[in-house]
Design a protein around this motif. Structure first.
Motif, short mmCIF file in Angstrom:
data_model
loop_
_atom_site.label_atom_id
_atom_site.label_comp_id
_atom_site.label_asym_id
_atom_site.label_seq_id
_atom_site.Cartn_x
_atom_site.Cartn_y
_atom_site.Cartn_z
N ASP A 9 0.80 -54.45 -6.17
CA ASP A 9 0.05 -53.21 -6.40
C ASP A 9 0.99 -52.04 -6.72
O ASP A 9 0.60 -51.10 -7.41
CB ASP A 9 -0.79 -52.85 -5.17
CG ASP A 9 -1.98 -53.79 -4.99
OD1 ASP A 9 -2.26 -54.58 -5.90
OD2 ASP A 9 -2.60 -53.73 -3.90
N ARG A 10 2.22 -52.11 -6.21
CA ARG A 10 3.20 -51.04 -6.47
C ARG A 10 3.85 -51.14 -7.84
O ARG A 10 4.58 -50.23 -8.26
CB ARG A 10 4.29 -51.05 -5.38
CG ARG A 10 3.85 -50.43 -4.07
CD ARG A 10 4.85 -50.70 -2.95
NE ARG A 10 6.20 -50.23 -3.24
CZ ARG A 10 7.25 -50.47 -2.44
NH1 ARG A 10 7.06 -51.17 -1.32
NH2 ARG A 10 8.45 -50.01 -2.73
N CYS A 11 3.64 -52.25 -8.54
CA CYS A 11 4.23 -52.41 -9.88
C CYS A 11 3.64 -51.38 -10.84
O CYS A 11 2.44 -51.07 -10.78
CB CYS A 11 3.98 -53.82 -10.41
SG CYS A 11 4.91 -55.11 -9.53
N ILE A 12 4.47 -50.87 -11.74
CA ILE A 12 4.07 -49.74 -12.59
C ILE A 12 2.96 -50.10 -13.57
O ILE A 12 2.23 -49.23 -14.03
CB ILE A 12 5.27 -49.17 -13.37
CG1 ILE A 12 5.96 -50.27 -14.20
CG2 ILE A 12 6.25 -48.50 -12.42
CD1 ILE A 12 7.00 -49.75 -15.15
N VAL A 26 7.43 -50.20 -8.18
CA VAL A 26 8.27 -51.28 -8.72
C VAL A 26 8.38 -51.08 -10.22
O VAL A 26 7.40 -51.21 -10.96
CB VAL A 26 7.67 -52.66 -8.40
CG1 VAL A 26 8.48 -53.76 -9.07
CG2 VAL A 26 7.59 -52.87 -6.89
N ALA A 27 9.58 -50.73 -10.68
CA ALA A 27 9.79 -50.42 -12.09
C ALA A 27 9.89 -51.66 -12.96
O ALA A 27 9.55 -51.64 -14.15
CB ALA A 27 11.04 -49.57 -12.26
N ASP A 28 10.38 -52.77 -12.36
CA ASP A 28 10.60 -53.98 -13.18
C ASP A 28 10.64 -55.20 -12.26
O ASP A 28 10.93 -55.10 -11.07
CB ASP A 28 11.91 -53.86 -13.95
CG ASP A 28 11.95 -54.71 -15.22
OD1 ASP A 28 10.93 -55.38 -15.52
OD2 ASP A 28 12.98 -54.71 -15.91
N VAL A 29 10.35 -56.36 -12.85
CA VAL A 29 10.44 -57.65 -12.16
C VAL A 29 11.27 -58.57 -13.04
O VAL A 29 11.00 -58.71 -14.24
CB VAL A 29 9.05 -58.26 -11.91
CG1 VAL A 29 9.18 -59.67 -11.35
CG2 VAL A 29 8.23 -57.39 -10.96
N LEU A 30 12.29 -59.19 -12.46
CA LEU A 30 13.20 -60.04 -13.22
C LEU A 30 13.25 -61.44 -12.62
O LEU A 30 13.18 -61.61 -11.41
CB LEU A 30 14.62 -59.47 -13.21
CG LEU A 30 14.82 -58.06 -13.78
CD1 LEU A 30 16.28 -57.65 -13.63
CD2 LEU A 30 14.40 -58.01 -15.24
#
Length: 552
Positions: free
Chosen positions: A364-367, A425-429
């Protein structure tokens, strides 16, 4: 008087003991008075109400377990009366509002770092020697033996070598085993000081031996090349010497492809040598020694210059965690993380098996939905692969974790996630991708300390802050790993490996924010080269690539 217990979240139905508690002791919990039915050791939890079999156990406001049989109010929570459970998760709404910290104190602060052509700024300046395949490990060791001591980069292990020499002399003089055991070492080593080093602007030559590069699945080969490329392009690295056998799966061209994927304008010195083309081992080593020395001359031309704190990239790690991790060191580091993010810097939260149970909050915190979807996909596919091999995320807590209060993976995870603060959360890698954006990045790695730390550095972390409740010597070849203890007893017991004490939060001497700001000040000193992390001073150069078969 310090509090004896802590209820972390209003929804919680278990409470944490901050000190050893005895049966029949009366405890105040909010407006209630609870008489303990059992002893409760510090870091462990006790029931705030009666539970029936199958009832939810809630901590940090999330589901962390299920009662296996009836539990009475005031009874200690153990692996014998609850089992792991975590909530379901799905692609939900964006909840990116966060507790933005006051950053006025640090707004104009700088650190002294090494500026690279790609715009990144390192906190150190290393030269790398890398085997592209395990067949070259011996040659790398020869180069290490040739360079390390002569150039003044011998770590403290030289002390132990001199101690062995001293014991040999005593044995030859007729000393018995019982007398040897009583020897009080007083050894002076001939290690060069930093002021005497041949290349004073080079922090060291680091050697990344590993067991991969061939005879594994192609995914592991590509990931290895990606990881090594992450180290070669790293802000703490000036250049590299790469040794290849020639016939292995991990080819030089594959490595270069991964390098340019991470830095299209890559311009650092990079020497690649292939043994099957060059011929004899002695020719290979002679070329490697000359090229490495030439590279060190180039690396020494760099010097530290001021850089804004927005250039920091901090890895968030934990290991040897305990029941205080989620209420002292981790949230304190989370506050420091939020300050760095607000200043425009980058932080990396990894260890996906230790995010089990908080997936909904993090997604839910992902942009945006695309980023959230990637996180959900990585978590589910990783967990499914683990279960297919007979070991789900619930197998993650170690014996030490359980002994010190982290009795389910969800309890461990809810506390571990606090390192990531409250920012969006700005990005997921996926491993071994490299950080592309400022802000909080989620990086898919195992919970294994060294594998995860290795991956965070490969993703670009120029400093790693590592919280621990039990103690660990984990370090990294090119990035300082700063240890933060969750409890003061550990800090006092392991002064040689722990840098910062966050046990002050448990004792009531500091708030979480005060401890977090102290951690940030320490990060700035380390980044500027004013102080050494104890893992660096002790030569803890741990490097283990993640082999994707499965590792938890």
């Amino acid at each position: 008087m310090p509090a004896k217990t802590l209820k972390i979240h209003p929804k919680d139905n278990i409470e944490v003991a901050l000190a050893d508690l005895k049966a029949r002791e009366e405890i105040a919990s909010g407006d209630n008075r609870i008489v303990l039915l059992t002893d409760v050791a510090a870091k462990h939890k006790f029931a705030l109400n009666d539970f029936n079999p199958g009832d939810d156990i809630v901590m940090y406001g999330v589901l962390v377990g299920k009662a296996m049989h009836a539990i009475k109010t005031g009874e200690v929570i153990t692996t014998k009366n609850i089992k792991h459970a975590s909530g379901d998760y799905e692609l939900g709404d964006r909840k990116t509002k966060w507790l933005i910290p006051d950053t006025s104190t640090w707004k104009n602060r700088t650190f002294m770092g090494y500026h690279r052509a790609d715009g990144s700024v390192g906190v150190a300046n290393y030269w790398l020697v890398i085997p592209l395949v395990f067949c070259e490990n011996r040659n790398v060791q020869v180069i290490q033996d040739a360079f390390a001591k002569e150039l003044g980069y011998q770590n403290d292990i030289s002390t132990e070598r001199d101690q062995v020499k001293q014991l040999i002399k005593l044995y030859k003089s007729g000393k018995k085993a019982s007398e040897i055991l009583e020897v009080d070492f007083s050894v002076e080593t001939d290690v060069l000081t930093e002021d005497q080093r041949i290349f004073p602007n080079v922090d060291g030559i680091k050697f990344l031996n590993h067991s991969l590069g061939c005879a594994g699945i192609k995914e592991d080969t590509r990931d290895l090349c990606g990881l090594l490329a992450g180290y070669i392009t790293h802000a703490n690295v000036a250049g590299a010497t790469v040794l290849s056998l020639g016939c292995q799966n991990a080819q030089i061209d594959m490595l270069k492809e991964e390098v340019f994927k991470r830095d299209p304008n890559f311009s650092k010195p990079l020497y690649t040598l292939e043994q099957q083309q060059i011929g004899s081992e002695s020719k290979l080593l002679s070329q490697a020694v000359k090229q490495t020395f030439a590279g060190l001359i180039q690396a020494n031309e760099l010097s530290r210059r001021p850089a804004p704190l927005s250039k920091l990239c901090v890895g968030l790690e934990c290991g040897g965690s305990d029941g205080f991790s989620g209420i002292s060191a981790n949230p304190s580091l989370g506050h420091a993380s939020d300050i760095i993010v607000e200043l425009g810097g980058s932080v990396i939260l990894s260890e996906f098996p230790e995010l089990c149970g908080v997936e909904q909050e993090l997604s839910d915190r992902c942009i945006d939905e695309e980023t959230a979807g990637k996180f959900i996909h990585l978590m589910r596919s990783y967990h499914d692969k683990a279960k297919a091999l007979g070991s789900g995320f619930d197998s993650n807590p170690s014996a030490g974790n359980v002994r010190d209060g982290l009795i389910t993976d969800a309890i461990k995870s809810a506390g571990a996630a606090k390192k990531g603060g409250t920012s969006p959360v700005a990005d997921v890698l996926d491993y071994p991708e490299k950080v592309r954006k400022p802000g909080l990045t989620l990086l898919c790695t195992p919970g294994s300390d060294v594998e995860s730390t290795t991956a965070e550095v490969g993703a670009g972390a120029t400093i790693v802050v590592f919280t621990t409740g039990l103690g660990t010597p984990t370090g990294n070849p090119i990035t300082p790993v700063v240890k933060v203890s969750t409890n003061t007893r550990l800090y006092q017991k392991m002064t040689d490996i722990i840098d910062i004490d966050a046990g002050t939060v448990i004792s009531g001497e500091e708030t979480i924010n005060q401890a977090g700001e102290r951690i940030l000040e320490h990060i700035i000193r380390i980044a500027s080269g004013e102080e050494k992390a104890k893992a660096v001073a002790s030569g803890h150069d741990d490097f283990i690539p993640w082999k994707r078969g499965i590792s938890l």
